[in-house]
Design a protein around this motif. Sequence first.
Motif, mmCIF file in Angstrom:
data_model
loop_
_atom_site.group_PDB
_atom_site.id
_atom_site.type_symbol
_atom_site.label_atom_id
_atom_site.label_comp_id
_atom_site.label_asym_id
_atom_site.label_seq_id
_atom_site.Cartn_x
_atom_site.Cartn_y
_atom_site.Cartn_z
ATOM 1 N N SER A 151 0.827 -1.200 0.000
ATOM 2 C CA SER A 151 0.000 0.000 0.000
ATOM 3 C C SER A 151 0.861 1.249 0.000
ATOM 4 O O SER A 151 0.558 2.233 -0.672
ATOM 5 N N THR A 152 1.979 1.213 0.744
ATOM 6 C CA THR A 152 2.889 2.357 0.803
ATOM 7 C C THR A 152 3.484 2.645 -0.560
ATOM 8 O O THR A 152 3.576 3.790 -0.997
ATOM 9 N N VAL A 175 0.882 7.098 -6.472
ATOM 10 C CA VAL A 175 -0.320 7.899 -6.665
ATOM 11 C C VAL A 175 -0.083 9.355 -6.306
ATOM 12 O O VAL A 175 -0.745 10.244 -6.820
ATOM 13 N N ASN A 176 0.891 9.629 -5.428
ATOM 14 C CA ASN A 176 1.148 10.991 -4.996
ATOM 15 C C ASN A 176 1.561 11.919 -6.138
ATOM 16 O O ASN A 176 1.411 13.120 -6.038
ATOM 17 N N PHE A 177 2.126 11.380 -7.201
ATOM 18 C CA PHE A 177 2.520 12.209 -8.340
ATOM 19 C C PHE A 177 1.307 12.614 -9.162
ATOM 20 O O PHE A 177 0.414 11.802 -9.401
ATOM 21 N N GLU A 234 5.267 15.873 -7.291
ATOM 22 C CA GLU A 234 4.721 15.509 -5.996
ATOM 23 C C GLU A 234 4.299 16.800 -5.287
ATOM 24 O O GLU A 234 5.156 17.597 -4.885
ATOM 25 N N PRO A 235 2.995 17.081 -5.162
ATOM 26 C CA PRO A 235 2.532 18.376 -4.638
ATOM 27 C C PRO A 235 3.044 18.726 -3.249
ATOM 28 O O PRO A 235 3.190 19.907 -2.928
ATOM 29 N N LYS A 270 8.692 18.318 -5.959
ATOM 30 C CA LYS A 270 9.712 17.630 -6.733
ATOM 31 C C LYS A 270 9.094 16.993 -7.972
ATOM 32 O O LYS A 270 8.032 16.382 -7.899
ATOM 33 N N VAL A 271 9.786 17.140 -9.103
ATOM 34 C CA VAL A 271 9.334 16.525 -10.343
ATOM 35 C C VAL A 271 9.873 15.097 -10.402
ATOM 36 O O VAL A 271 11.028 14.841 -10.046
#
Length: 226
Positions: free
Chosen positions: A37-38, A44-46, A166-167, A171-172
Amino acid sequence: MKNLVRLLMLALLVSACNSTQKEEEKPTIELQMAMDSTVTEKQVNFKAIDSDEALIATALMAAPAESREGCKVIGINMAGEWVTFREGSNEFIVITDDPSKPGFNAACYHQDLEPFMARGRELRAQGKSGGEIFDIREAEVKSGQLEMGNPGSTLHIYYGSKTNYEPETNKVEDAIYRYVVYLPFATSESTGLPEVPISPDHPWIMNPGTHRAHIMISPKPESQDF
């Protein structure tokens, strides 16, 4: 006979302990699910760079962390217009990524380089090729018509092949850094630097003896061992 029985019992006990230890070393199903899951959550964070705010936030990553708040930010917005996103209060100018082009490329440079950078943008807008731009600026710098600031003015580049970020950190995804130190008309002899890198992260001098002579520094990516 009693000794034989004791040895057998001891062997069974050691075997049972080893089996229990191996089972304890295996991750439980719940732990494995949490680990999976981590990883999924990290992916998914991107999200896509799809707003002017995201363009600004990611471009500022090219600037030194302690200077980002005061940088002037310019570039092409999501509508395809060249704009000044915000004015600055320090010596740095940041150019955002061009959302119409593949990959990601943002830059931060010392304000004294702005005439040189602006002249390049002007000539590109006129349809000049890279070689033509080089020759025109070479002649203009030599004649004193075009200023390049003090020797040692810097350019910081933050770039990569992906356009997700990553909001939480801005960082791209997979983006890396490259640094340029301009020393107009410097040479390998005047700096002691090679004209090709000795190793991937070794500084070297590019375009030696010309107006565009500069030290190239390409740090290893954070994920790569030193």
